[in-house]
Design a protein around this motif. Structure first.
Motif, PDB file in Angstrom:
ATOM      1  N   ASP A  27       0.768  -1.241  -0.212  1.00 43.82           N
ATOM      2  CA  ASP A  27       0.029  -0.044   0.015  1.00 43.82           C
ATOM      3  C   ASP A  27       0.908   1.248  -0.051  1.00 43.82           C
ATOM      4  N   ARG A  28       2.043   1.280   0.776  1.00 40.53           N
ATOM      5  CA  ARG A  28       2.695   2.378   0.880  1.00 40.53           C
ATOM      6  C   ARG A  28       3.778   2.436  -0.375  1.00 40.53           C
ATOM      7  N   ILE A  29       4.187   1.240  -0.711  1.00 40.10           N
ATOM      8  CA  ILE A  29       5.035   1.227  -1.995  1.00 40.10           C
ATOM      9  C   ILE A  29       4.368   2.062  -3.369  1.00 40.10           C
ATOM     10  N   ALA A  30       3.037   1.567  -3.364  1.00 46.98           N
ATOM     11  CA  ALA A  30       2.158   2.019  -4.538  1.00 46.98           C
ATOM     12  C   ALA A  30       2.232   3.631  -4.431  1.00 46.98           C
ATOM     13  N   THR A  31       1.905   4.074  -3.289  1.00 50.83           N
ATOM     14  CA  THR A  31       1.695   5.589  -2.948  1.00 50.83           C
ATOM     15  C   THR A  31       3.195   6.128  -3.175  1.00 50.83           C
ATOM     16  N   LEU A  32       4.273   5.580  -2.762  1.00 49.00           N
ATOM     17  CA  LEU A  32       5.321   6.217  -2.995  1.00 49.00           C
ATOM     18  C   LEU A  32       5.853   6.338  -4.620  1.00 49.00           C
ATOM     19  N   LEU A  33       5.595   5.193  -5.347  1.00 45.65           N
ATOM     20  CA  LEU A  33       5.895   5.236  -6.639  1.00 45.65           C
ATOM     21  C   LEU A  33       5.058   6.266  -7.553  1.00 45.65           C
ATOM     22  N   GLU A  34       3.725   6.250  -6.878  1.00 45.77           N
ATOM     23  CA  GLU A  34       2.914   7.323  -7.507  1.00 45.77           C
ATOM     24  C   GLU A  34       3.445   8.906  -7.393  1.00 45.77           C
ATOM     25  N   ASP A  35       3.651   8.950  -6.090  1.00 48.47           N
ATOM     26  CA  ASP A  35       4.324  10.157  -5.759  1.00 48.47           C
ATOM     27  C   ASP A  35       5.459  10.498  -6.523  1.00 48.47           C
ATOM     28  N   ALA A  36       6.432   9.662  -7.127  1.00 38.95           N
ATOM     29  CA  ALA A  36       7.401   9.826  -7.578  1.00 38.95           C
ATOM     30  C   ALA A  36       7.167  10.227  -9.067  1.00 38.95           C
ATOM     31  N   GLY A  37       5.852   9.927  -9.185  1.00 38.59           N
ATOM     32  CA  GLY A  37       5.549  10.091 -10.835  1.00 38.59           C
ATOM     33  C   GLY A  37       5.561   9.037 -11.735  1.00 38.59           C
ATOM     34  N   ALA A  38       5.727   7.916 -10.939  1.00 34.61           N
ATOM     35  CA  ALA A  38       5.848   6.476 -11.997  1.00 34.61           C
ATOM     36  C   ALA A  38       4.309   6.023 -12.361  1.00 34.61           C
ATOM     37  N   VAL A  39       4.158   5.348 -13.204  1.00 33.61           N
ATOM     38  CA  VAL A  39       2.676   4.758 -13.427  1.00 33.61           C
ATOM     39  C   VAL A  39       2.914   3.346 -13.044  1.00 33.61           C
ATOM     40  N   ILE A  40       1.828   2.585 -12.166  1.00 34.87           N
ATOM     41  CA  ILE A  40       1.995   1.271 -11.713  1.00 34.87           C
ATOM     42  C   ILE A  40       1.586   0.353 -12.926  1.00 34.87           C
ATOM     43  N   VAL A  41       2.025  -0.748 -13.300  1.00 35.69           N
ATOM     44  CA  VAL A  41       1.411  -1.404 -14.390  1.00 35.69           C
ATOM     45  C   VAL A  41       1.361  -3.068 -13.765  1.00 35.69           C
ATOM     46  N   ASP A  42       0.096  -3.327 -13.794  1.00 33.57           N
ATOM     47  CA  ASP A  42       0.124  -5.130 -13.346  1.00 33.57           C
ATOM     48  C   ASP A  42       1.157  -5.531 -12.325  1.00 33.57           C
ATOM     49  N   PRO A  43       0.812  -4.893 -11.049  1.00 31.75           N
ATOM     50  CA  PRO A  43       1.737  -5.231  -9.858  1.00 31.75           C
ATOM     51  C   PRO A  43       1.097  -6.672  -9.565  1.00 31.75           C
ATOM     52  N   HIS A  44       2.361  -7.342  -8.786  1.00 32.77           N
ATOM     53  CA  HIS A  44       2.223  -8.491  -8.218  1.00 32.77           C
ATOM     54  C   HIS A  44       2.706  -8.644  -6.819  1.00 32.77           C
ATOM     55  N   VAL A  45       1.871  -9.313  -6.023  1.00 35.75           N
ATOM     56  CA  VAL A  45       2.294  -9.290  -4.570  1.00 35.75           C
ATOM     57  C   VAL A  45       2.320 -10.781  -4.179  1.00 35.75           C
ATOM     58  N   GLY A  46       2.954 -11.568  -3.581  1.00 36.79           N
ATOM     59  CA  GLY A  46       3.083 -12.920  -3.488  1.00 36.79           C
ATOM     60  C   GLY A  46       4.303 -13.538  -3.123  1.00 36.79           C
ATOM     61  N   GLU A  47       4.276 -14.817  -3.492  1.00 38.53           N
ATOM     62  CA  GLU A  47       5.678 -15.421  -3.481  1.00 38.53           C
ATOM     63  C   GLU A  47       6.036 -15.908  -4.861  1.00 38.53           C
ATOM     64  N   PHE A  48       7.051 -15.660  -5.246  1.00 41.63           N
ATOM     65  CA  PHE A  48       7.759 -15.703  -6.601  1.00 41.63           C
ATOM     66  C   PHE A  48       9.009 -16.444  -6.758  1.00 41.63           C
ATOM     67  N   CYS A  49       9.735 -16.073  -5.464  1.00 42.25           N
ATOM     68  CA  CYS A  49      11.158 -16.761  -5.576  1.00 42.25           C
ATOM     69  C   CYS A  49      11.439 -16.676  -4.101  1.00 42.25           C
ATOM     70  N   THR A  50      11.385 -17.807  -3.393  1.00 43.35           N
ATOM     71  CA  THR A  50      11.323 -18.216  -1.807  1.00 43.35           C
ATOM     72  C   THR A  50      12.576 -18.769  -1.672  1.00 43.35           C
ATOM     73  N   SER A  51      13.030 -18.855  -0.268  1.00 40.54           N
ATOM     74  CA  SER A  51      14.120 -19.435   0.360  1.00 40.54           C
ATOM     75  C   SER A  51      13.531 -20.227   1.416  1.00 40.54           C
ATOM     76  N   PHE A  52      13.165 -21.367   1.179  1.00 36.60           N
ATOM     77  CA  PHE A  52      12.437 -22.232   2.344  1.00 36.60           C
ATOM     78  C   PHE A  52      11.643 -21.270   3.355  1.00 36.60           C
ATOM     79  N   ASP A  53      11.873 -21.463   4.571  1.00 39.72           N
ATOM     80  CA  ASP A  53      11.137 -20.683   5.501  1.00 39.72           C
ATOM     81  C   ASP A  53      11.593 -19.359   5.911  1.00 39.72           C
ATOM     82  N   MET A  54      12.537 -18.910   5.143  1.00 43.30           N
ATOM     83  CA  MET A  54      13.171 -17.422   5.497  1.00 43.30           C
ATOM     84  C   MET A  54      11.983 -16.370   5.640  1.00 43.30           C
ATOM     85  N   ALA A  55      11.990 -15.641   6.754  1.00 41.26           N
ATOM     86  CA  ALA A  55      11.307 -14.521   6.799  1.00 41.26           C
ATOM     87  C   ALA A  55      11.896 -13.426   6.049  1.00 41.26           C
ATOM     88  N   GLY A  56      11.151 -13.296   5.082  1.00 39.40           N
ATOM     89  CA  GLY A  56      11.944 -11.971   4.351  1.00 39.40           C
ATOM     90  C   GLY A  56      10.884 -11.567   3.248  1.00 39.40           C
TER      91      GLY A  56
END
Length: 579
Positions: A278-307
């Motif tokens: 939510d905050r990332i989107a605001t900051l990108l828009e404030d910087a003048g960038a146009v957000i396209v098709d954002p993705h949130v989830g697991e795409f490249c993990t490291s077992f049980d790492m909390a990161g």
């Protein structure tokens, strides 16, 4: 921590088997990984990706229409072997060439390059694009030295979509390079990950602190700060990724179209990720960038790492078309894919040809028996010390050195025993051991030990007299071959720092008239002294290079294991005959 496993050394194989059976709609199992279970009516360039296991959905989860055609899947946090990569590439190739793409890690580069060379030797057009998105692993002006983390997805997607659109090899390669040039990632971690069977995580972060610049193989972060709020983390990501040095050439943030990918590394929940986004989107828009098709989830993990990591793909018109193109894989689906034109693939023959045993002299067969005895000693010393090798590797690396050495040495011994029982000479036994060490261990150490064994075997031969001078010549040649192959030199804090003095001392002592046993003892001492000396070095190569001071005061695990092996072989040489 991971809780469900049988034998830790079998985890990757069993995981891959289960993954393929659960996702037969998209993939089928082949030696070394998975390939698509269907094909398009018209052949295309084949995109083959890969890396170590433990990062799901990378890499097998990204095989399917619009993305990869195959994935080579190595051991836990270790690159697939050259044989695995070659097997998957041959199973995936359709006559239009193969693009290999993977994260820029030393072991992956060694094995994928060897596979590429073999494919090219057979007339297959094979190219490579390595992923280098991690901004913390090298300065902005040295992007070619950076490692690949969650930005793998953008490069794989661009290449896969280009192939599906009918691009030729030049076009698919160009699209992948463009996506890599326009992708940047930053990662953080709150806790380390724990490999199956391990009692402790590969690294720890003090309570209330956050590691910055971590890798996806359990490598510790490059810096630590207090854990921020969700908004604070978003602000840290955007501050670093929108730094002028990290904005790709030709991109102006104001008005730029960007795909943000917020990636959970294993234990951070999607609900938490959405708060950060939510905050990332605001900051990108404030910087003048146009957000396209954002993705949130697991795409490249490291077992049980909390990161968490944030990837930004800066689009142009072509990249936006490729990113939005339909894809249908086990773990990544977008758009509408027409499967009516896809047909079931024919059966794939990936069987291994039966070993052909060249003629050998009786003397060489006796030397082969010594080789088997030496490998037995190697297995014994590695089994005893595997946990410690993993521990020191985890301080500034990924903690897999002990597991890799154990898998590799056991496989080498099994292969050597089989060849010897079939009447093979020294060269053939060492070649069999080399192939299986590389294939089962994967990673940098697997590739390097294959070079050592194979080179020594070539110098000994199957029919030539086996002498102390021949052994010394073989190890001297192996020392040179390893440096040529891996590009490391003395002082880079790698296995080479122990191998070179070992080989030089052995050659000098044999040349002065010592027996092999006496010369080997002196060389073993030189290797141990050199391995101990690596504790005072700063790493110049490999994953530890990014961690600087964290590696200071700790000996290099590759040098330590080589010295252990030299000492173990020293103890069996006096009891053997034939050398």
């Amino acid at each position: 921590m991971t809780r469900l496993w049988n034998e830790p050394e079998n985890f990757a194989d069993e995981m891959t088997d289960g993954f393929a059976r659960a996702n037969a709609r998209w993939v089928r199992r082949v030696s070394g990984g998975v390939t698509r279970s269907t094909r398009a009516e018209e052949p295309t360039v084949s995109v083959v990706i890969g890396g170590g296991s433990g990062h799901y959905p990378a890499f097998g989860g990204l095989v399917g229409h619009g993305l990869a055609h195959g994935a080579a899947m190595g051991n836990l946090f270790a690159s697939p072997s050259a044989r695995q990569v070659e097997s998957v590439a041959r199973a995936s190739e359709q006559g239009k060439g193969v693009l290999l793409s993977y994260g820029n890690y030393a072991g992956d580069v060694l094995h994928f390059t060897e596979a590429q060379d073999k494919l090219r030797a057979d007339g297959i057009d094979c190219r490579t694009v390595t992923v280098t998105d991690d901004i913390f692993s090298a300065p902005a002006g040295e992007q070619e030295k950076r490692r690949g983390i969650a930005g793998d997805l953008t490069v794989f997607k661009a290449a896969g979509a280009a192939a599906a659109a009918g691009y030729d090899m030049d076009g698919v390669e160009r699209a992948a390079i463009l996506a890599n040039d326009r992708t940047r990632t930053m990662g953080v971690a709150f806790t380390g990950c724990t490999l199956p069977g391990a009692a402790e995580p590969l690294f720890t972060v003090p309570e209330g602190r956050m590691a910055i610049g971590l890798g996806i193989h359990g490598e510790p972060g490059i810096d630590e700060v207090d854990i921020p709020s969700a908004d604070g983390l978003a602000e840290l990501f955007i501050e670093r990724l929108l730094d002028s040095a990290e904005i790709p050439d030709g991109v102006s943030v104001e008005g730029a179209r960007v795909v943000p990918i917020l990636n959970g590394l294993g234990s951070v929940k999607n609900e938490e990720l959405y708060v950060v986004f939510d905050r990332i989107a605001t900051l990108l828009e404030d910087a003048g960038a146009v957000i396209v098709d954002p993705h949130v989830g697991e795409f490249c993990t490291s077992f049980d790492m909390a990161g968490v990591s944030l990837t930004l793909l800066w689009l142009d018109d072509e990249l936006e078309t490729l990113w939005r193109a339909p894809a249908d894989t086990p773990a990544f689906r977008t758009g509408s894919v027409d499967t009516s034109a896809q047909v079931e693939r024919d059966a794939i023959d990936d069987s291994v040809a039966e070993e052909v045993i060249p003629d050998a002299s009786d003397e060489s067969r006796r030397a082969a028996a010594v080789v088997v005895t030496a490998l037995e000693a190697i297995v014994s010393v590695i089994d005893v010390n595997a946990e410690e090798l993993g521990r020191i590797d985890a301080i500034a690396g990924d903690g897999d050195h002990g597991i890799g050495m154990k898998r590799g040495s056991h496989a080498a011994l099994t292969a050597a025993r089989s060849s010897h029982s079939n009447g093979a000479g020294a060269q053939s036994v060492l070649a069999s051991a080399a192939d299986e060490w590389s294939n089962r261990a994967g990673g940098t150490s697997g590739a390097i030990w294959a070079v050592i064994l194979r080179t020594v075997g070539e110098r000994l031969g199957n029919t030539a007299p086996v002498t102390a001078a021949a052994v010394a010549d073989g190890l001297d040649g192996a020392s040179t071959a390893v440096m040529d192959f891996g590009k490391a030199k003395v002082g880079d804090k790698t296995m080479v720092d122990a191998l070179v003095p070992f080989a030089e001392t052995l050659r000098q002592r044999v040349g002065s008239g010592d027996t092999l046993a006496v010369a080997w003892s002196a060389a073993s001492t030189a290797a141990q002294d050199a391995a101990d000396g690596t504790a005072d070095m700063m790493p110049g190569m490999g994953r530890a290079r990014s961690h600087g001071d964290k590696a200071l005061g700790v000996a290099d695990p590759g040098a330590v294991s080589l010295a252990m092996i030299a000492a173990a072989i020293k103890d069996v040489l006096p009891a053997t005959s034939g050398l």
